[in-house]
Design an enzyme around this catalytic site. Structure first.
Site, PDB file in Angstrom:
ATOM      1  N   HIS A 308      14.166   2.295   2.407  1.00 19.83           N
ATOM      2  CA  HIS A 308      15.307   2.169   0.917  1.00 19.83           C
ATOM      3  C   HIS A 308      15.407   4.045   1.213  1.00 19.83           C
ATOM      4  O   HIS A 308      14.185   4.568   1.037  1.00 19.83           O
ATOM      5  CB  HIS A 308      15.303   1.820  -0.444  1.00 19.83           C
ATOM      6  CG  HIS A 308      16.223   2.078  -0.827  1.00 19.83           C
ATOM      7  ND1 HIS A 308      16.980   2.596  -1.798  1.00 19.83           N
ATOM      8  CD2 HIS A 308      17.788   0.950  -0.712  1.00 19.83           C
ATOM      9  CE1 HIS A 308      18.067   2.530  -1.625  1.00 19.83           C
ATOM     10  NE2 HIS A 308      18.787   1.482  -1.761  1.00 19.83           N
ATOM     11  N   ASP A 366      16.967  -6.585   0.182  1.00 18.07           N
ATOM     12  CA  ASP A 366      17.124  -8.097   1.047  1.00 18.07           C
ATOM     13  C   ASP A 366      16.564  -8.446   1.703  1.00 18.07           C
ATOM     14  O   ASP A 366      16.766  -9.501   2.800  1.00 18.07           O
ATOM     15  CB  ASP A 366      18.610  -7.415   2.402  1.00 18.07           C
ATOM     16  CG  ASP A 366      19.286  -6.535   2.214  1.00 18.07           C
ATOM     17  OD1 ASP A 366      19.987  -7.750   1.211  1.00 18.07           O
ATOM     18  OD2 ASP A 366      20.035  -6.035   2.263  1.00 18.07           O
TER      19      ASP A 366
HETATM   20  N1  ACO Z   1      11.581  -0.506   9.538  1.00 15.99           N
HETATM   21  C1  ACO Z   1      10.175   0.501  10.583  1.00 15.99           C
HETATM   22  N2  ACO Z   1      10.416   2.133  10.129  1.00 15.99           N
HETATM   23  C2  ACO Z   1      11.118   2.182   9.254  1.00 15.99           C
HETATM   24  C3  ACO Z   1      12.395   1.245   8.780  1.00 15.99           C
HETATM   25  C4  ACO Z   1      11.421   0.327   8.514  1.00 15.99           C
HETATM   26  N3  ACO Z   1      12.495  -0.935   8.284  1.00 15.99           N
HETATM   27  N4  ACO Z   1      12.988   2.404   7.838  1.00 15.99           N
HETATM   28  C5  ACO Z   1      12.725   3.763   7.709  1.00 15.99           C
HETATM   29  N5  ACO Z   1      11.559   3.727   8.476  1.00 15.99           N
HETATM   30  C6  ACO Z   1      10.863   5.133   9.612  1.00 15.99           C
HETATM   31  C7  ACO Z   1      11.819   5.546   9.854  1.00 15.99           C
HETATM   32  O1  ACO Z   1      11.723   4.985  11.804  1.00 15.99           O
HETATM   33  C8  ACO Z   1      11.949   6.908  10.312  1.00 15.99           C
HETATM   34  O2  ACO Z   1      10.324   7.158  11.004  1.00 15.99           O
HETATM   35  P1  ACO Z   1      10.114   8.745  11.596  1.00 15.99           P
HETATM   36  O3  ACO Z   1      10.129  10.007   9.848  1.00 15.99           O
HETATM   37  O4  ACO Z   1       7.909   8.310  11.931  1.00 15.99           O
HETATM   38  O5  ACO Z   1      10.991   9.108  12.576  1.00 15.99           O
HETATM   39  C9  ACO Z   1      10.648   6.679   8.534  1.00 15.99           C
HETATM   40  O6  ACO Z   1      10.673   5.244   8.197  1.00 15.99           O
HETATM   41  C10 ACO Z   1      12.624   7.882   7.781  1.00 15.99           C
HETATM   42  O7  ACO Z   1      12.708   6.657   7.851  1.00 15.99           O
HETATM   43  P2  ACO Z   1      14.852   6.970   8.408  1.00 15.99           P
HETATM   44  O8  ACO Z   1      15.108   5.915   9.055  1.00 15.99           O
HETATM   45  O9  ACO Z   1      14.747   8.642   7.927  1.00 15.99           O
HETATM   46  O10 ACO Z   1      15.066   5.984   6.761  1.00 15.99           O
HETATM   47  P3  ACO Z   1      16.901   6.374   5.492  1.00 15.99           P
HETATM   48  O11 ACO Z   1      16.460   6.514   4.327  1.00 15.99           O
HETATM   49  O12 ACO Z   1      17.914   6.629   6.508  1.00 15.99           O
HETATM   50  O13 ACO Z   1      17.312   5.199   6.182  1.00 15.99           O
HETATM   51  C11 ACO Z   1      17.316   2.628   5.496  1.00 15.99           C
HETATM   52  C12 ACO Z   1      17.058   4.006   5.120  1.00 15.99           C
HETATM   53  C13 ACO Z   1      18.727   2.229   6.413  1.00 15.99           C
HETATM   54  C14 ACO Z   1      17.093   1.277   4.629  1.00 15.99           C
HETATM   55  C15 ACO Z   1      16.352   2.826   6.704  1.00 15.99           C
HETATM   56  O14 ACO Z   1      14.837   1.968   5.915  1.00 15.99           O
HETATM   57  C16 ACO Z   1      16.522   0.752   7.355  1.00 15.99           C
HETATM   58  O15 ACO Z   1      16.734   0.946   8.102  1.00 15.99           O
HETATM   59  N6  ACO Z   1      15.542  -0.452   6.747  1.00 15.99           N
HETATM   60  C17 ACO Z   1      16.369  -1.808   7.443  1.00 15.99           C
HETATM   61  C18 ACO Z   1      17.221  -2.625   7.586  1.00 15.99           C
HETATM   62  C19 ACO Z   1      17.603  -3.101   5.586  1.00 15.99           C
HETATM   63  O16 ACO Z   1      16.615  -3.119   5.360  1.00 15.99           O
HETATM   64  N7  ACO Z   1      18.384  -1.930   5.383  1.00 15.99           N
HETATM   65  C20 ACO Z   1      18.923  -2.294   3.907  1.00 15.99           C
HETATM   66  C21 ACO Z   1      18.851  -0.884   2.718  1.00 15.99           C
HETATM   67  S1  ACO Z   1      18.408  -1.982   1.075  1.00 15.99           S
HETATM   68  C22 ACO Z   1      20.335  -2.212   1.111  1.00 15.99           C
HETATM   69  O17 ACO Z   1      21.876  -2.171   1.638  1.00 15.99           O
HETATM   70  C23 ACO Z   1      20.812  -3.144  -0.082  1.00 15.99           C
END
Ligand code: ACO
Length: 431
Positions: A308, A366
């Site tokens: 998140h 979620d």
């Molecule tokens: N699985 C694997 N790796 C992940 C995940 C994940 N679910 N989420 C983040 N990471 C990693 C990224 O690859 C990144 O790694 P790095 O630093 O080595 O490049 C690091 O963690 C930071 O991730 P970002 O994508 O920069 O985080 P951001 O804040 O932009 O994204 C998000 C947040 C979109 C929620 C992301 O965690 C994600 O895609 N999660 C899965 C989808 C999800 O569950 N969405 C629901 C969110 S809650 C809602 O909307 C109600």
């Protein structure tokens, strides 16, 4: 706007500017960077708005380190345990919880407005039967602006409130009918004896052939889930609603924009994606191989329902959802739910893995909502539409707050990295 408490000085070349630091009621202080562009000609570059406070708001507060989520100051745990969704909707819209009379009046207004204009039925026939209900929801909520355009005067307080009530009241009917349409079943009209969540279930699952037997455990669980999803400060869909609304557009059109933003798997679409992911993993033995794929950046696979932007600790909603999941399964007499067991094992393995620990990736709301929805008999294509039904209350409260504040069109700038100035040449002279 709150008064500055201190300032920070920024120097670029020979020029300096003092930027005020503003304190909110809770949360990090913010720097007012207005003067960066006017005094220094500089822009603030923040892709993804990671460190940007886009507005001032009094509705919802999140402390991502402490797993704290407050609606108008009230902890989400207390509201999920003790309030009804209708009370929460009133709270988000009106700043305070309702008294008995206010609650009765608000509930009646919602019931009265829950019917759709009969002509809206025609819209559904324009969609393919295999359309995703989110597509139907997005289009039909947007179409409400064609029915309530002249009637919406966004400069008038009563008109804004009526639009808010219309939206909150009608969106369950549209969502339920979107589902009925995809099933080829008869549309069921809302009934005044039912609560908000009961009506949602009734309109989705009742048929004209026989009386509908309401399951109070399921209805209460749905009500709780709606409370958990009702608002979440300036997330992607809410920011979309505010951005569209800042132009003075019709509120129903703005909400339709929010629904589109919610649909993506990185946001509200994640609940459906979690179930697909669990189904594809299938068995506990397959978890380690799946986790390896998630950690491999080239695979393009993410652990859905994890991570998140704001929570760097447990999402408090995920905790409540996990507990609710156990409660509901117990109350429904389901003693063995393989999907929940698989999800819990996946969570355990991920939380012990350095990849997730280092990145502070925890389950978000979620991760468990899809499992509970499935246990309640909700089809997976309706997970995200139900999220939208709940979030409509937050969206319209945020839209109202924006219109009632210092409304200015939201117009970000950019860091331009394209071609420098060049001149047109006739096609015959180009390589
Ligand atoms: N699985 C694997 N790796 C992940 C995940 C994940 N679910 N989420 C983040 N990471 C990693 C990224 O690859 C990144 O790694 P790095 O630093 O080595 O490049 C690091 O963690 C930071 O991730 P970002 O994508 O920069 O985080 P951001 O804040 O932009 O994204 C998000 C947040 C979109 C929620 C992301 O965690 C994600 O895609 N999660 C899965 C989808 C999800 O569950 N969405 C629901 C969110 S809650 C809602 O909307 C109600």
């Amino acid at each position: 706007m709150t008064k500055p408490v201190s300032s920070v000085s920024v120097t670029a070349g020979d020029e300096s500017v003092s930027l005020p630091i503003i304190k909110g009621t809770m949360g990090p202080d913010v720097i007012d960077i207005h003067a960066l562009s006017s005094a220094l000609g500089l822009l603030n570059y923040d892709p993804g708005f990671v460190g940007t406070a886009s507005c001032e708001s009094k509705i919802t507060f999140i402390d991502g380190e402490k797993s704290l989520l407050l609606y108008r100051g009230y902890p989400i745990e207390e509201l999920a345990e003790r309030a009804t969704f209708t009370e929460v909707a009133y709270l988000l819209l009106n700043e305070e919880l309702p008294n008995v009379e206010q609650y009765r009046h608000f509930s009646q207004l919602l019931k009265k407005q829950s019917l759709l204009h009969e002509q809206i039925r025609n819209f559904f026939n324009g969609f393919r039967r295999d359309a995703h209900p989110m597509a139907i929801l997005c289009g039909t909520v947007g179409a409400l602006s064609a029915f309530y355009h002249e009637a919406v005067d966004i400069s008038n307080e009563a008109s804004r409130m009526l639009s808010a009530i219309r939206l909150i009241a009608k969106i369950p009917t549209i969502a339920a009918w979107a589902y009925k349409y995809t099933q080829g079943e008869t549309f069921m009209y809302p009934r005044s004896e039912y609560s908000y969540s009961e009506n949602l279930l009734y309109m989705m699952f009742a048929t004209p052939m026989e009386p509908y037997v309401m399951n109070p455990v399921v209805a209460r669980a749905i009500d709780r889930i709606l409370i958990l999803h009702a608002d979440h400060e300036q997330n992607a869909s809410t920011s979309t609603v505010r951005l569209a609304g800042s132009t003075g557009a019709n509120p129903f059109a703005c909400i339709s924009a929010g629904i589109a933003a919610l649909w993506g798997p990185a946001h509200g679409g994640a609940n459906e994606a979690v179930l697909k992911m669990l189904d594809s993993i299938g068995r506990k033995e397959n978890i380690p191989a799946f986790i390896e794929k998630v950690k491999d950046k080239n695979s393009g696979i993410r652990l859905m329902g994890f991570g998140h932007r704001v929570y760097k600790n447990f999402d408090p909603r995920a905790k409540i959802m996990q507990n609710a999941c156990h409660d509901v399964l117990n109350e429904l007499g389901i003693t063995h739910e393989p999907l929940l067991e698989l999800a819990m094992e996946l969570e355990k393995i991920a939380l012990e893995d350095p990849y997730f620990i280092e990145r502070k990736l925890y389950p978000n709301v979620d991760f468990y909502s899809g499992i509970i929805f499935r246990a309640l008999g909700i089809p997976s294509s309706m997970f995200t539409p139900l999220f939208a039904v709940a979030r409509a209350t937050g969206w319209i409260s945020q839209w109202k707050e924006m219109i009632e504040g210092t409304q200015r069109i939201n117009r970000p700038r950019q860091l331009y990295t394209g071609a420098s100035l060049r001149h047109f040449t006739p096609i015959s002279t180009r390589d």
